[in-house]
Enzyme design. Structure first.
Site, PDB file in Angstrom:
ATOM      1  CG  HIS A 120      86.473 108.714 102.237  1.00  0.00           C
ATOM      2  ND1 HIS A 120      86.368 108.830 100.875  1.00  0.00           N
ATOM      3  CD2 HIS A 120      85.335 108.100 102.658  1.00  0.00           C
ATOM      4  CE1 HIS A 120      85.198 108.307 100.491  1.00  0.00           C
ATOM      5  NE2 HIS A 120      84.558 107.861 101.550  1.00  0.00           N
ATOM      6  CG  ASP A 197      87.383 114.786 103.595  1.00  0.00           C
ATOM      7  OD1 ASP A 197      86.247 115.287 103.737  1.00  0.00           O
ATOM      8  OD2 ASP A 197      87.572 113.602 103.284  1.00  0.00           O
ATOM      9  CD  GLN A 200      82.336 110.675 107.956  1.00  0.00           C
ATOM     10  OE1 GLN A 200      81.553 110.628 108.903  1.00  0.00           O
ATOM     11  NE2 GLN A 200      82.074 110.079 106.808  1.00  0.00           N
ATOM     12  CE  LYS A 223      80.191 111.547 103.917  1.00  0.00           C
ATOM     13  NZ  LYS A 223      79.738 110.219 103.551  1.00  0.00           N
ATOM     14  CB  CYS A 363      85.301 104.827 100.803  1.00  0.00           C
ATOM     15  SG  CYS A 363      83.923 104.349  99.772  1.00  0.00           S
TER      16      CYS A 363
END
Lengths: 408, 122
Positions: A120, A197, A200, A223, A363
């Protein structure tokens, strides 16, 4: 297959264009259960006070509630202690904090940073900028034809100049799952630090930093059923001492004299100024909710629903899906294009049926371009979605084909 | 659905004034960086008047049909008049309700035209 949780999410009762809302834009942000919203209301009606400051009852209560979420977050990701958890604004800020507070001191010209082709913008652009400023080199882990990270390609990039490896846990475009433990082991073999990261991946599967062995891990509350405006930065304990503060001001200081100051040495040096106390406390309620449902149950549900959607959409010849072949490598994110129809038009027609999906670059512009398209339509699923939601999406797809007179 | 009228789909699938002009006066590019829609516009200008227009574009039905309709509209018009043209004109040509999220799509052709006039007058 359904976890029967719809009743906990008031927004799912909403109608859009006269149709029942089917929310399939979870990779952008999740909806919130009532318990999370109730805690926000409760905080401001019964407990509101600034933390770490007062000796009055309200301040003590809000401080205790805020710090309890630090403990809860540490447990949720298997950290050694709450001292390894820093609250930020979002995952993006957490990554920028690592760039400012750790990388600036430890990476210089001639060193190398590796990111993956799945990233991302949040885990790409800060490192582009960092390399431009310092003269360090940026290397990209390539993809296989199956949208997975090419680990042989990664191995070739690694060398003694590699100081930091930054990878996502799961692509927000292709849903590709990244073998985090393996990547971390390979990186550590050359002495590189690893930043993950998890914005997600942590949403859909159990995440354990002690098992992965990573140095930094970031994610966002919004999220994973929590409010917007709260991010988490996990920092391995041994690194905190060698990092400088991220921002300067109140609460992060030890003593202040007129012309110089001493800063706190622990996680507190990263939390300057009044924090987003109410939302952090509500994030705690989101973690409780996820724990109650169980991350393994969520992973199983989301994957089964994704498989069902992939099968249904895969039956349309004019639909092209960008997703790894083996369902075991797939997070519940389904990116697709339809011959002769722009993704924006797909999203508008889905919206007319009450189905919220995303269209565009998500993104992740370099990744979408690598797929050979100018944008994709994307459905992403979460614990409150059902087979009936997928069936509604299929009907919306049929409407797209009909309006644009696409022969299937 | 209202947005995808027959008229819009006709223009999208068979755009008017599609292509290039070899003896053009000016060529400009415009894009929507967020969604990747693009338009390349060629204009032939004589005595302050657009005597020919051609464009090549890629993108959604709204951006491309809007450009196609606009290209019919501006042919033969004076630049001094087009400079004053308001965005309302585009919405009137489209004849469908444009939601906030699709405004940039609807106005990409308009932005390309204004870009071309500005460059020409430099």
């Amino acid at each position: 297959m359904s976890l029967n949780l719809q009743k906990d999410f008031p927004i799912l009762k909403r109608r859009v264009h006269g149709k029942k809302l089917v929310y399939l834009d979870n990779a952008a942000t999740s909806q919130k259960p009532k318990v999370v919203m109730d805690i926000l209301q409760k905080f401001y009606t019964t407990m509101n006070a600034n933390i770490h400051r007062g000796v009055h009852t309200l301040s003590e209560e809000s401080t205790a509630a805020y710090e309890a979420v630090r403990e809860k977050t540490a447990k949720f990701i298997g950290a050694k202690s709450a001292g390894e958890i820093v609250f930020t604004k979002n995952a993006t800020e957490s990554i920028n904090c690592v760039a400012v507070s750790w990388a600036k001191k430890n990476i210089k010209k001639g060193d190398e940073i590796i990111v993956s082709a799945l990233e991302h913008h949040a885990n790409l652009v800060p490192w582009q900028e960092f390399c431009r400023e310092t003269g360090a080199a940026l290397k990209i882990i390539p993809l296989t034809a199956d949208f997975l990270l090419d680990l042989e390609g990664f191995e070739k990039l690694l060398n003694l100049n590699t100081k930091l490896v930054c990878v996502t846990g799961m692509s927000n475009v292709t849903g590709s799952i990244v073998p985090l433990k393996q990547i971390t082991e390979m990186s550590r073999a050359v002495g590189a630090k690893v930043l993950i990261d998890a914005a997600q991946s942590i949403v859909h599967m159990a995440t354990n930093v002690s098992d992965i062995g990573c140095d930094f891990l970031v994610f966002s509350s919004h999220k994973m059923l929590g409010p917007m405006g709260v991010g988490v930065l996990y920092i391995k304990e041994s690194l905190i001492g060698q990092m400088s503060p991220y921002m300067y001001g109140g609460d992060m200081i030890e003593t202040v004299e007129q012309y110089s100051s001493k800063y706190k040495m622990d996680y507190a040096k990263f939390e300057a100024g009044t924090q987003n106390v109410a939302d952090v406390i509500a994030f705690g309620a989101a973690l409780d909710y996820l724990k109650k449902v169980g991350m393994n149950a969520i992973e199983k549900h989301d994957r089964e629903l994704f498989a069902y959607a992939k099968e249904k959409f895969g039956k349309f010849k004019t639909v092209k899906i960008f997703s790894p072949n083996n369902i075991k490598n797939c997070g519940p994110v389904l990116s697709f294009v339809v011959d002769g129809v722009h993704p924006h038009d797909i999203a508008s027609i889905f919206d007319s049926e009450g189905v919220a999906i995303r269209a565009g670059f998500h993104c992740a512009e370099p990744l979408v371009r690598r797929l050979g398209v100018s944008s994709t339509a994307r459905m992403s699923f979460y614990l409150y979605n059902t087979k009936a939601d997928v069936d509604t999406a299929v009907k919306a797809l049929q409407k797209v084909l009909k309006i644009f007179k696409v022969k299937n | 659905m209202d947005l995808y009228s027959e008229n819009i789909l006709d223009h999208y699938q068979n755009p008017h004034n599609s292509g290039e002009i070899t003896d053009r006066t000016i060529r400009v590019f415009e894009n929507n960086p967020l969604c990747g829609d693009t338009i390349q516009m060629d204009l032939k200008i004589k005595n302050d008047t657009i005597i020919d227009i051609a464009f090549i574009g890629s993108g959604c039905a709204i951006s491309q049909s809007s450009m196609s309709m606009l290209s019919d509209e501006i042919k033969g018009k004076k630049l001094s008049v087009l400079k004053k043209m308001k965005t309302d004109k585009v919405y009137k040509l489209l004849q469908v309700p444009i939601s906030l999220g699709r405004v940039k799509c609807a106005l990409l052709g308009y932005a390309t035209l204004q870009h071309a006039i500005k460059d020409f007058e430099k």
